[in-house]
Design a protein around this motif. Structure first.
Motif, PDB file in Angstrom:
ATOM      1  N   SER A 161       0.824  -1.212   0.000  1.00 41.04           N
ATOM      2  CA  SER A 161       0.000   0.000   0.000  1.00 41.04           C
ATOM      3  C   SER A 161       0.856   1.258   0.000  1.00 41.04           C
ATOM      4  N   GLU A 164       2.617   1.630  -3.536  1.00 39.94           N
ATOM      5  CA  GLU A 164       1.664   2.041  -4.572  1.00 39.94           C
ATOM      6  C   GLU A 164       1.200   3.480  -4.354  1.00 39.94           C
ATOM      7  N   SER A 165       1.009   3.871  -3.086  1.00 46.75           N
ATOM      8  CA  SER A 165       0.588   5.244  -2.787  1.00 46.75           C
ATOM      9  C   SER A 165       1.670   6.240  -3.186  1.00 46.75           C
ATOM     10  N   GLU A 168       1.591   6.520  -6.953  1.00 42.70           N
ATOM     11  CA  GLU A 168       0.375   7.201  -7.392  1.00 42.70           C
ATOM     12  C   GLU A 168       0.487   8.706  -7.180  1.00 42.70           C
ATOM     13  N   SER A 210      -7.102   8.616  -3.171  1.00 37.98           N
ATOM     14  CA  SER A 210      -6.158   7.634  -3.707  1.00 37.98           C
ATOM     15  C   SER A 210      -6.885   6.347  -4.063  1.00 37.98           C
ATOM     16  N   THR A 212      -5.339   3.468  -4.300  1.00 36.91           N
ATOM     17  CA  THR A 212      -4.589   2.346  -3.729  1.00 36.91           C
ATOM     18  C   THR A 212      -5.411   1.655  -2.648  1.00 36.91           C
ATOM     19  N   LEU A 457      -3.842  -4.156  -6.915  1.00 41.76           N
ATOM     20  CA  LEU A 457      -3.548  -3.294  -5.764  1.00 41.76           C
ATOM     21  C   LEU A 457      -4.345  -1.994  -5.736  1.00 41.76           C
ATOM     22  N   HIS A 458      -5.217  -1.780  -6.699  1.00 43.12           N
ATOM     23  CA  HIS A 458      -6.014  -0.547  -6.736  1.00 43.12           C
ATOM     24  C   HIS A 458      -7.495  -0.870  -6.813  1.00 43.12           C
TER      25      HIS A 458
END
Length: 475
Positions: A161, A164-165, A168, A210, A212, A457-458
């Motif tokens: 997380s 990916e955040s 992003e 977000s 994510t 993951l999203h």
């Protein structure tokens, strides 16, 4: 309390909430005796009500109680369908599955997996007066003694997380010129905040949130995806339970977005709170301190004898990791120092990155609905100066979640401080340094930023139509 809820599902120690609207008013019957003049109502500074008769005598009145069974499903808070889904998620449901497993033939049994959040582990450690590693080992032993097959730590999924955040945010920063709603990016790990945003501000707020997945739902994808493949089992043969500090995680697990249509199974089948784990221990007549420790499980097999933490607060460290990554990737500043500046209260703080007097990054954290509502109003007025906001529904964040083990009175503050100290005591690790995560990205997800990584993951969010009724008219 709703009829089918877990015995521990109750609102305790709430000091922050969204004020109810006209739609949420529950009629209360008042008996009026003939010949009696109407009494006056006096409201004290602490919010208590007193009925004062003509003689000046005061009688304290009980507060009216409302449960999910009283809900009008007006989309102001929670729907009746959601209340049914929440009732299916309790430690009682876990016990039912374990009992069915014991009575079933081997080929009909489900593989039971429990994923424990670090916040829940810290709360249990504080209550049982144990260290974090010892708590994890003893809890693993206890759960496996009940019939659970694998016990994982969601710190592993939180790493996904965070990574990916970070990526992003950098993507959004680069496209802010052509997309006015790319920034500020608002954290998505708190389901209480997400529920409020979808049902109250809908399409206005959603583009800022977000995409994510939260650590819980990333863990769901890993367990029902990667781990299921390693075990040569279809996802519906695995029963996945998470232990969380928050009741709203039950609603998050029940979202249609996290339901596998092909196998008719949820990524997370059941969510139990930290308090429910304590109830489970009491139900079994077991004290966690008396349980023999067991080796810890890891997603990639083998045993990991050391737990790891991260830089940042008790809600996952999203602000600090994204801030450090953005400083490095966008401006070439390595090891950027992070200094919090409290604003109106300790649950609304900001962080800035400056160079030669110019503000390069402006981040904030907003905990509790009082601060969330102020943040939303700033956004609506076009006066929100932030690039990123770590948003959490609970005052003091996840370590103080509604599902944590709570004491009453002044000692509750001391216990929260002890939970915070325990949580921060682990050896910190940068997400980029986790070799197991790097391997999964490369071999299972097809590399950083791959189409499969975005799919796994999203997620997405949805504006909820507000119910239209006579009561919803705003005068």
């Amino acid at each position: 309390m709703a009829a089918h809820f877990s015995g521990v599902l109750q609102l305790t120690e709430l000091d922050d909430f969204i004020a109810p609207s006209q739609e949420c008013i529950k009629p209360v019957k008042v008996d009026k005796k003939p010949g009696k003049a109407a009494a006056k109502i006096r409201i004290e500074a602490d919010g208590s009500y007193f009925q004062v008769n003509q003689d000046g005598e005061a009688q304290k009145l009980e507060k009216a109680k409302i449960t999910l069974n009283d809900c009008l499903a007006c989309s102001g808070c929670i729907t009746s369908a959601e209340s049914v889904l929440v009732s299916q998620q309790s430690h009682g449901e876990l016990c039912k599955v374990l009992a069915l497993n014991k009575a079933a033939a081997a080929h009909e049994q489900k593989l039971v997996v429990v994923s424990v959040s670090p916040q829940s582990r810290a709360s249990l450690a504080a209550r049982c007066k144990l260290g974090l590693l010892e708590t994890a080992q003893k809890l693993t032993s206890f759960l496996k003694g009940l019939g659970v097959h694998h016990v994982f730590d969601t710190t592993f999924s939180r790493t996904f997380s965070l990574l990916e955040s970070q990526q992003e945010f950098v993507r959004r920063f680069h496209r802010q010129a052509e997309d006015k709603k790319a920034l500020p990016m608002l954290a998505s790990a708190c389901p209480g905040w997400i529920c409020y945003a979808e049902k109250t501000h809908g399409s206005f707020i959603i583009p800022h949130i977000s995409t994510t997945k939260s650590p819980q739902q990333v863990m769901g994808s890993l367990v029902k995806g990667y781990f299921a493949e390693q075990q040569h089992l279809p996802p519906d043969r695995i029963y996945h339970v998470t232990v969380m500090p928050c009741y709203d995680k039950k609603l998050e697990a029940s979202r249609p977005d996290f339901f596998n249509q092909e196998y008719q199974t949820r990524d997370v089948d059941c969510v139990i709170t930290t308090g429910e784990v304590l109830k489970l221990l009491e139900q079994e007549g077991v004290s966690l301190s008396d349980v023999d420790p067991a080796p810890l499980d890891t997603m990639l097999g083998g045993a990991e004898q050391e737990l790891r933490s991260h830089r940042g607060g008790g809600s996952g460290g999203f602000l600090e990791h994204i801030f450090s990554h953005a400083a490095r990737e966008l401006f070439g500043i390595h090891g950027a120092s992070i200094h919090y500046r409290p604003l109106k209260n300790k649950d609304f703080q900001e962080v800035t990155l400056e160079r030669d007097g110019q503000v390069l990054l402006h981040f904030a954290l907003a905990y509790g609905f009082r601060n969330i509502q102020n943040l939303v109003q700033k956004l609506k007025r076009g006066k929100c100066p932030y690039h990123y906001v770590e948003v959490m529904a609970c005052p003091s964040g996840c370590l103080n979640g509604g599902g944590q083990i709570k004491l009453e009175g002044e000692s509750s503050k001391e216990e929260l401080q002890q939970v915070e100290r325990l949580y921060e005591s682990l050896r910190a690790e940068m997400p980029e340094e986790n070799q197991a995560v790097r391997e999964l990205y490369e071999h299972w997800l097809g590399g950083w930023g791959s189409e499969r990584a975005l799919q796994v993951l999203h997620t997405q969010y949805h504006a909820v139509e507000r119910a239209s009724s006579a009561l919803s008219i705003k005068w």
